[in-house]
Write a protein that holds these residues in place. Structure first.
Motif, PDB file in Angstrom:
ATOM      1  N   MET A 165       0.863  -1.359  -0.019  1.00  0.00           N
ATOM      2  CA  MET A 165       0.098   0.013  -0.083  1.00  0.00           C
ATOM      3  C   MET A 165       0.761   1.258   0.024  1.00  0.00           C
ATOM      4  SD  MET A 165      -3.106   0.809   0.503  1.00  0.00           S
ATOM      5  CE  MET A 165      -4.463   1.853   1.048  1.00  0.00           C
ATOM      6  N   THR A 166       1.902   1.401   0.942  1.00  0.00           N
ATOM      7  CA  THR A 166       2.777   2.595   0.766  1.00  0.00           C
ATOM      8  C   THR A 166       3.454   2.632  -0.385  1.00  0.00           C
ATOM      9  OG1 THR A 166       4.559   1.037   1.617  1.00  0.00           O
ATOM     10  CG2 THR A 166       3.012   2.106   3.465  1.00  0.00           C
ATOM     11  N   VAL A 167       3.808   1.571  -1.211  1.00  0.00           N
ATOM     12  CA  VAL A 167       4.638   1.701  -2.600  1.00  0.00           C
ATOM     13  C   VAL A 167       3.719   2.389  -3.648  1.00  0.00           C
ATOM     14  CG1 VAL A 167       5.726   0.558  -4.272  1.00  0.00           C
ATOM     15  CG2 VAL A 167       6.261  -0.092  -2.035  1.00  0.00           C
ATOM     16  N   ALA A 168       2.556   2.065  -3.497  1.00  0.00           N
ATOM     17  CA  ALA A 168       1.449   2.538  -4.287  1.00  0.00           C
ATOM     18  C   ALA A 168       1.331   3.971  -4.061  1.00  0.00           C
ATOM     19  CB  ALA A 168       0.269   1.571  -4.445  1.00  0.00           C
ATOM     20  N   ARG A 169       0.921   4.247  -2.892  1.00  0.00           N
ATOM     21  CA  ARG A 169       0.806   5.481  -2.393  1.00  0.00           C
ATOM     22  C   ARG A 169       2.172   6.536  -2.562  1.00  0.00           C
ATOM     23  NH1 ARG A 169      -1.591   6.531   3.255  1.00  0.00           N
ATOM     24  NH2 ARG A 169      -3.488   7.898   2.231  1.00  0.00           N
TER      25      ARG A 169
ATOM     26  N   SER B 203       4.135   6.303  -5.141  1.00  0.00           N
ATOM     27  CA  SER B 203       4.119   6.234  -6.738  1.00  0.00           C
ATOM     28  C   SER B 203       3.234   7.286  -7.203  1.00  0.00           C
ATOM     29  CB  SER B 203       3.950   5.037  -7.199  1.00  0.00           C
ATOM     30  OG  SER B 203       4.065   4.927  -8.744  1.00  0.00           O
ATOM     31  N   THR B 204       1.844   7.421  -6.473  1.00  0.00           N
ATOM     32  CA  THR B 204       0.903   8.481  -6.645  1.00  0.00           C
ATOM     33  C   THR B 204       1.419   9.485  -6.475  1.00  0.00           C
ATOM     34  OG1 THR B 204      -0.874   6.512  -6.323  1.00  0.00           O
ATOM     35  CG2 THR B 204      -1.410   8.972  -6.401  1.00  0.00           C
TER      36      THR B 204
ATOM     37  N   ARG C 222       4.500  10.816  -6.187  1.00  0.00           N
ATOM     38  CA  ARG C 222       5.525  11.395  -7.071  1.00  0.00           C
ATOM     39  C   ARG C 222       4.821  11.750  -8.591  1.00  0.00           C
ATOM     40  NH1 ARG C 222      10.161   7.005  -7.957  1.00  0.00           N
ATOM     41  NH2 ARG C 222       8.628   5.983  -6.668  1.00  0.00           N
ATOM     42  N   ARG C 223       3.824  11.338  -9.048  1.00  0.00           N
ATOM     43  CA  ARG C 223       3.257  11.545 -10.070  1.00  0.00           C
ATOM     44  C   ARG C 223       2.467  13.009  -9.913  1.00  0.00           C
ATOM     45  NH1 ARG C 223       0.834   6.108 -11.884  1.00  0.00           N
ATOM     46  NH2 ARG C 223       0.667   6.389  -9.662  1.00  0.00           N
TER      47      ARG C 223
END
Length: 194
Positions: free
Chosen positions: A1-5, A7-8, A10-11
């Motif tokens: 969950m934290t990796v996806a967050r 990544s979001t 950063r974009r």
């Protein structure tokens, strides 16, 4: 969950403009305020030069009155002309005068400053205007405003308060005062009217 967050995040470009603006704002405000301050200083300088010429003309045209009254005429004239520009707190306009017999004695003879010390030293080449074989500095007479036919140099110092105090450190004035000077040299009327 934290990796996806992450990544979001950063974009996500929202807020980038605010951060960039916060970085640029101090430099931009300094540039704008400095430009305004410089323009105001140039205007004040031009007004002061005109005020000094006008005041000197009034003082030289009224030789019937005593020197104290003529000096007050000058101070009042410069003060009225410079009313739109604030003086620094606790400081006032000052007027310095020097009286000479003629225009040639109001200016030192030109010389070549070979050693770069800012003053004439014996042996340095000079222009001998009066052909007396020696270098002559200015030769002032006694008195404040002179008499009929005398040449008077008026120098007015106006302690202008800066509009933007923080700009002072960029223009070499950490105390918020920008001293402006103006000088004019005029000849008094040759005859006193009665």
């Amino acid at each position: 969950m934290t990796v996806a967050r992450l990544s979001t995040l950063r974009r996500d470009r929202r807020g980038v403009t605010v951060v960039e603006f916060a970085i640029i704002l101090p430099a931009m405000l300094t540039l704008i305020c400095g430009t305004i301050e410089m323009g105001h200083m140039i205007l004040a300088r031009q007004v002061l030069e005109g005020a000094v010429v006008d005041a000197a003309r009034k003082a030289t045209a009224s030789l019937e009155t005593d020197e104290a009254a003529r000096r007050q005429v000058m101070i009042d004239s410069v003060t009225r002309s410079m009313a739109a520009f604030a003086t620094a707190p606790g400081q006032a306009i000052s007027i310095q005068t020097r009286v000479y017999a003629d225009f040639s004695s109001a200016y030192p003879e030109t010389y070549t400053d070979q050693n770069g010390n800012g003053r004439y030293d014996t042996g340095e080449p000079y222009v001998d205007r009066n052909k007396n074989g020696q270098w002559d500095n200015t030769t002032a007479k006694t008195g404040t405003l002179g008499g009929p036919g005398d040449v008077v140099s008026y120098t007015v110092r106006f302690p202008k308060r800066l509009l933007f105090g923080f700009v002072g450190r960029f223009v070499g004035s950490s105390n918020g005062v920008l001293p402006l000077n103006a000088t004019t040299v005029v000849r008094n009327e040759a005859v006193v009217r009665s």
